[in-house]
Design a protein around this motif. Sequence first.
Motif, PDB file in Angstrom:
ATOM      1  N   GLN A  46     101.493  28.721  19.943  1.00 53.74           N
ATOM      2  CA  GLN A  46     101.007  29.545  21.224  1.00 53.74           C
ATOM      3  C   GLN A  46     100.363  28.460  22.200  1.00 53.74           C
ATOM      4  O   GLN A  46     100.264  28.328  23.497  1.00 53.74           O
ATOM      5  CB  GLN A  46     100.151  30.659  21.018  1.00 53.74           C
ATOM      6  N   HIS A  49     103.163  26.404  23.700  1.00 57.50           N
ATOM      7  CA  HIS A  49     103.847  27.246  24.781  1.00 57.50           C
ATOM      8  C   HIS A  49     103.064  27.234  26.062  1.00 57.50           C
ATOM      9  O   HIS A  49     103.451  26.934  27.144  1.00 57.50           O
ATOM     10  CB  HIS A  49     103.956  28.678  24.281  1.00 57.50           C
ATOM     11  N   ARG A  50     101.624  27.259  25.783  1.00 55.18           N
ATOM     12  CA  ARG A  50     100.802  27.278  26.884  1.00 55.18           C
ATOM     13  C   ARG A  50     100.617  25.883  27.855  1.00 55.18           C
ATOM     14  O   ARG A  50     100.786  25.856  29.142  1.00 55.18           O
ATOM     15  CB  ARG A  50      99.486  27.430  26.394  1.00 55.18           C
ATOM     16  N   LYS A  52     102.996  23.860  27.930  1.00 57.87           N
ATOM     17  CA  LYS A  52     104.414  23.670  28.363  1.00 57.87           C
ATOM     18  C   LYS A  52     104.486  24.400  29.800  1.00 57.87           C
ATOM     19  O   LYS A  52     104.976  23.847  30.660  1.00 57.87           O
ATOM     20  CB  LYS A  52     105.524  24.299  27.568  1.00 57.87           C
ATOM     21  N   GLY A  53     103.666  25.592  29.999  1.00 63.89           N
ATOM     22  CA  GLY A  53     103.668  26.232  31.119  1.00 63.89           C
ATOM     23  C   GLY A  53     102.969  25.695  32.100  1.00 63.89           C
ATOM     24  O   GLY A  53     103.110  25.561  33.440  1.00 63.89           O
TER      25      GLY A  53
ATOM     26  N   ASP B  23      96.347  34.752  30.403  1.00 70.07           N
ATOM     27  CA  ASP B  23      95.369  34.519  29.307  1.00 70.07           C
ATOM     28  C   ASP B  23      95.146  32.847  29.356  1.00 70.07           C
ATOM     29  O   ASP B  23      93.888  32.561  29.007  1.00 70.07           O
ATOM     30  CB  ASP B  23      95.679  34.739  27.943  1.00 70.07           C
ATOM     31  N   MET B  68     103.808  35.906  27.657  1.00 73.08           N
ATOM     32  CA  MET B  68     103.309  35.813  26.290  1.00 73.08           C
ATOM     33  C   MET B  68     101.586  35.738  26.301  1.00 73.08           C
ATOM     34  O   MET B  68     100.945  34.784  27.072  1.00 73.08           O
ATOM     35  CB  MET B  68     103.505  34.377  25.411  1.00 73.08           C
ATOM     36  N   MET B  69     100.983  36.876  25.998  1.00 70.80           N
ATOM     37  CA  MET B  69      99.614  36.800  26.086  1.00 70.80           C
ATOM     38  C   MET B  69      99.037  37.430  24.626  1.00 70.80           C
ATOM     39  O   MET B  69      99.813  38.266  24.039  1.00 70.80           O
ATOM     40  CB  MET B  69      99.149  37.853  27.041  1.00 70.80           C
ATOM     41  N   PRO B  70      97.771  36.938  24.318  1.00 71.27           N
ATOM     42  CA  PRO B  70      97.428  37.793  23.074  1.00 71.27           C
ATOM     43  C   PRO B  70      97.252  39.371  23.204  1.00 71.27           C
ATOM     44  O   PRO B  70      96.803  39.697  24.142  1.00 71.27           O
ATOM     45  CB  PRO B  70      96.036  37.072  22.512  1.00 71.27           C
ATOM     46  N   ALA B  97     107.368  31.107  30.635  1.00 71.72           N
ATOM     47  CA  ALA B  97     107.657  29.846  30.044  1.00 71.72           C
ATOM     48  C   ALA B  97     108.913  30.057  29.194  1.00 71.72           C
ATOM     49  O   ALA B  97     109.464  28.957  28.649  1.00 71.72           O
ATOM     50  CB  ALA B  97     106.860  28.837  29.404  1.00 71.72           C
ATOM     51  N   LEU B  98     109.281  31.478  28.966  1.00 76.16           N
ATOM     52  CA  LEU B  98     110.560  31.445  28.146  1.00 76.16           C
ATOM     53  C   LEU B  98     111.788  31.288  28.901  1.00 76.16           C
ATOM     54  O   LEU B  98     111.860  32.027  29.945  1.00 76.16           O
ATOM     55  CB  LEU B  98     110.567  33.219  27.381  1.00 76.16           C
TER      56      LEU B  98
END
Lengths: 101, 380
Positions: A46, A49-50, A52-53, B23, B68-70, B97-98
């Motif tokens: 996670q 991924h963060r 990367k964004g 997030d 994508m968030m918790p 970012a997918l």
Amino acid sequence: MTAPTLTVTVAKDLADLIPVFFKNRQKELEHLRAALAASDFAQLRQLGHRMKGVGNSYGFAKVSEIGKRIEDGAKGSDTASIDGCIGEYADYLSKVQIVYE
Amino acid sequence: MNDLAARGGATAQDAYRVLVVDDDPDMAGYLAHLLQREGLTVEMASDGESALVRVMTAPPDLLLLDVMMPGLSGFDVCRQLKGDESTALIPIVLVTALEDSESRVRGIEAGADDFLSKPVKREELVARVKTLRRLHETRKELESRRLAAEVQRKEAVRRAFSRYISPRLADRIADAGESGDPFQGRAQRTSLVALFADLRGFTRLTEKTEVGAVVAMLNDYFTVLTEAAYQHDGTIFNMAGDSLLVGFNVPFPQADAAERAWRTALEMVARFDPLAAEWKARHGLELGVGIGVCGGEAIIGNVGSSHYASYTIIGDPVNTAARLMQLAAGGEVLLCGPLYERVRHLIPAEQVKERGDVTLRGKSEPIPVFAVRAGAGARA
């Protein structure tokens, strides 16, 4: 590593956001280390991924690139690779120079 | 002012509001910064749950939603908002970012209107938001034009029908749209209740009073009778001389048409009482309203020529109500037998006078007739 790769040009209007951005990157580094120590690959994925964004959005392509490698490493539970990435990330954050344009 | 803010002249009141949901505070801050630079009002939420609360309490004009968030993912939030009628039209841009096409498909299935890939390029963000804002404003403009046209149409219907029917019925016709226009149909046979009312002593009135005063008195008289008819959703079919014809169960079905007609009759007498007292004091004339009510099968429709036609009711119950009215004394309501049976539970027995079978003018067979003195005690 050569000096030009550690100099990043950032849009002038983002200048106010950059101090907080770097403060959060340092926190991120600590979270990465803690997650690796705990072998928490979901968390590592996670965090990667963060990175990367957000990295490239601010102009820090290296942050995105390392983030992608951490995310990929976490998918394969590749501790050694992630460890290497975290070291590289720490080195990058300590040396990166910013030029505003 | 830049291009985005200039569209529609953003003011505090009509500012285009964007909710950024991410997030990652840096990502949210980055997006908010770029949008604020374009003059837009930006709010932020750090997870799916708080985003849903924000949208429900103050719906934004656009959502930029991280995937994508918790907790609730962007897909979950998108699906919920698009599944709710009250929020389905808020445009949602999934920021992700997918890279895989499967994620895009999931986003489309969840109802997303557009996508932005991380890293987010500012030119692309501005272009996407500009397009969605244009669509948003066009939709709002079309909606306000549609509403204005609808208001205009309803007002026209109301104006056209308000001569005949109560404001409530006019509203019903206006709200029913074109298919609900009951005055355009061909003549048809239907069950109805007809009420005829006229003024006892009208001839003497016209003999003894100057014309201008007679017209003013008739206007007052018809006003109280019309108000009584409208109070019970009766439809006025004819107004001539001093008589008024009101129909029930036409043009709209009224299961309690008989009761409505009876209450209208009482109301007419009650409303006329003070007027009669005033006229007596001023002109020394004793006047009263006589009413005849009868129900049965009749014809409703436009009757006349291509030059002049009137929407009216014709048939036996209408004729009978007219004859009963002629027989009624001032303050008296005459009911044909079948109609009396339908409303007798509303009338105190001591106020009813059975007239027996009466042969009305123009009718071959006698019919049972009941007379009721419409006083305060008779009112149901």
